[in-house]
Design an enzyme around this catalytic site. Structure first.
Site, PDB file in Angstrom:
ATOM      1  CG  MET A  96      -1.946  -1.133   1.222  1.00 34.24           C
ATOM      2  SD  MET A  96      -3.009  -1.132   2.676  1.00 34.24           S
ATOM      3  CE  MET A  96      -3.979   0.361   2.403  1.00 34.24           C
ATOM      4  CG  HIS A  97       0.500   3.334   2.496  1.00 33.75           C
ATOM      5  ND1 HIS A  97      -0.813   3.689   2.682  1.00 33.75           N
ATOM      6  CD2 HIS A  97       0.809   2.434   3.478  1.00 33.75           C
ATOM      7  CE1 HIS A  97      -1.274   3.042   3.752  1.00 33.75           C
ATOM      8  NE2 HIS A  97      -0.326   2.270   4.232  1.00 33.75           N
TER       9      HIS A  97
ATOM     10  CG  ASP B 272      -0.067  -5.138   1.894  1.00 37.61           C
ATOM     11  OD1 ASP B 272      -0.873  -4.358   2.448  1.00 37.61           O
ATOM     12  OD2 ASP B 272       1.163  -4.983   1.962  1.00 37.61           O
TER      13      ASP B 272
END
Length: 484
Positions: A79-80, A235
């Site tokens: 992520m991110h 995830d």
């Protein structure tokens, strides 16, 4: 057949399941992280494509017939990450990853704007996407001016697979641009970072169809041309789908590179002051809360590198029985910490070393330090309204029974160990591919695995672990005073 593609930090995993959710085979492609400066963590998105090709071709070499029968693909991803594309879909710079903390000043500035916590339900952490892009605006203005599309890592992979600019709710919730309660991009927050909806992908639920596999890729992989690609999940939400952690009262603890304490919720329950993440789940009308620590197995692997032993050798050296804490305390802040500290600049340490502090004692301290970091997360979840009664263990670190005993005793709750099988993010992604392709009820597919064993807290050591956690908890302000 259904395919799950999980784009992780260290590699891409391709997992093939059948219509009864039996795992048929898997393939892997490796990735590396570059760290050009302290606090920086980057990858070249082109390497994600290479790793995906390698993983799928590995599958095709061993199970070509089964791969040819795939009807749906699900995506999971780290992520991110901030993947910046120009008007021709060319990548403008390496992707800043989830554990890149260079944007701590930008994160602090955005977090001071009350609209961000009010609309996203979260603190603006340096690891999130919005402050990273704001860092680019402040430090690489030429690149920012050329940016036309901003994609999360798995969604860049989706663009390559389908030609579609699409994200889904669970991953988008970690950008600091999503109105998490309404499950929609916030034009107000985008404008606060000099962006607009035109920069953002469209949004679908993780169980929805997001596009169809391009014909040239389908041909190269030996697949049909009508394979659908599901929205997928970040995830942790994908792992939750794989573990069946999709309903109220279900929780798991993940011992991966980072550590996650994850609880599913049937309602949106924000409490940003606790530093707990409150995100959309991959299933419609479902949310989740999680505490995140930045170094879990990463801490043990770091120590293993120093000692020239592998992680299994180190944990086996401790023996089968849980030891009383030795008095040596490890703070696992190797790249800062998220929950509950929100501190990108703090760094780790050993405290209480003496002549008797041998390798085993330090290994024990590392395992306990990560367990105590999870205790911090558990307290933060309780402050946000989620009291954990038990958790299921996943991730590479969960193979260590000693570590699970440490965690069960530190948290003072049972830890369930699932039956043998792969129930991680790639499996969850494959489940989402199945749901999208067949349009079936997600909760009938995302069921929990059977429990192989349960590790109970060792109550005879409760007082000693409580004292050791108290020492751990008090060391952060002292360390912060030295490092500030």
């Amino acid at each position: 057949m259904y395919l799950g593609l999980d784009l992780g930090t260290s590699g891409v995993k391709a997992l093939l399941i059948d219509d009864e959710q039996r795992i048929i085979a898997s393939g892997n492609g490796s990735l590396e992280v570059t760290r050009p400066h302290s606090g920086w963590s980057e990858q070249d998105p082109e390497h994600w494509i290479r790793a995906t090709e390698h993983a799928v071709q590995e599958l095709r070499a061993s199970h070509g017939k089964e791969l040819a029968a795939v009807k749906g693909i699900g995506l999971s991803g780290q992520m991110h990450g901030a993947t910046l594309l120009d008007a021709n879909d060319q990548v403008l710079r390496p992707c800043m990853l989830w554990n890149d903390t260079r944007s701590h000043k930008e994160a602090s500035t955005l977090d001071a704007d009350p609209r961000f916590r009010a609309l996203t339900g979260n603190i603006v952490f340096p690891g999130f996407t919005a402050p990273k892009v704001d860092w680019v605006r402040n430090n690489e203005p030429d690149i920012f001016s050329k940016t036309r599309h901003i994609l999360l890592p798995k969604d860049y992979l989706r663009l390559w697979l389908t030609g579609e600019y699409v994200s889904e709710m669970s991953d988008a919730a970690g950008t600091s641009w999503l109105d998490v309660g309404k499950r929609a991009w916030s034009q107000e927050l985008l404008a606060a970072t000099e962006l607009s909806l035109d920069h953002m992908p469209s949004l679908v639920e993780g169980t929805d169809v997001s596009g169809t596999l391009k014909s040239d890729i389908a041909s190269r992989w030996g697949m049909k041309s009508n394979v659908v690609v599901a929205g997928g999940a970040g995830d942790n939400a994908a792992s939750a789908c794989g573990m069946g952690t999709v309903g109220e009262g279900h929780a798991f603890i993940s011992l991966g590179t980072s550590g996650v304490l994850f609880a599913a919720n049937n309602a949106y329950l924000p409490n940003p002051e606790s530093a707990v993440h409150t995100f959309c789940h991959a299933l419609p009308n479902t949310w989740h809360q999680m505490g995140v620590i930045l170094s879990a197995t990463d801490a043990l692997n770091w120590y293993a590198g120093i000692t020239s032993r592998n992680a299994a050798e180190l944990t086996n050296e401790l023996g089968p029985d849980l030891r009383e804490p030795s008095g040596v305390t490890f703070l696992p802040y190797l790249s800062g910490e998220r929950t509950p500290l929100n501190d990108s600049s703090i760094r780790g340490s050993f405290y209480g070393l003496e002549h008797a502090s041998d390798r085993a004692v330090l290994t024990q301290a590392v395992l306990e330090g990560v367990a105590f970091a999870f205790c911090d997360c558990s307290r933060a979840l309780a402050a946000a309204g989620t009291q954990l009664e038990r958790v299921t263990a996943v991730g590479g670190g969960s193979r260590s029974t000693y570590w699970l005993k440490t965690i069960a005793t530190a948290l003072n709750i049972p830890v369930d160990v699932p039956a043998d099988g792969d129930f991680g993010a790639a499996f969850g992604a494959a489940r989402l591919g199945l749901i999208a392709a067949e349009q079936v009820n997600p909760r009938e597919i995302c069921v929990a695995p059977s429990t192989a064993s349960t590790i109970e807290p060792e109550t005879k050591l409760t007082a000693q672990f409580d004292a050791a956690y108290h020492r751990y908890h008090n060391l952060y302000p002292a360390l912060k005073g030295v490092q500030s």
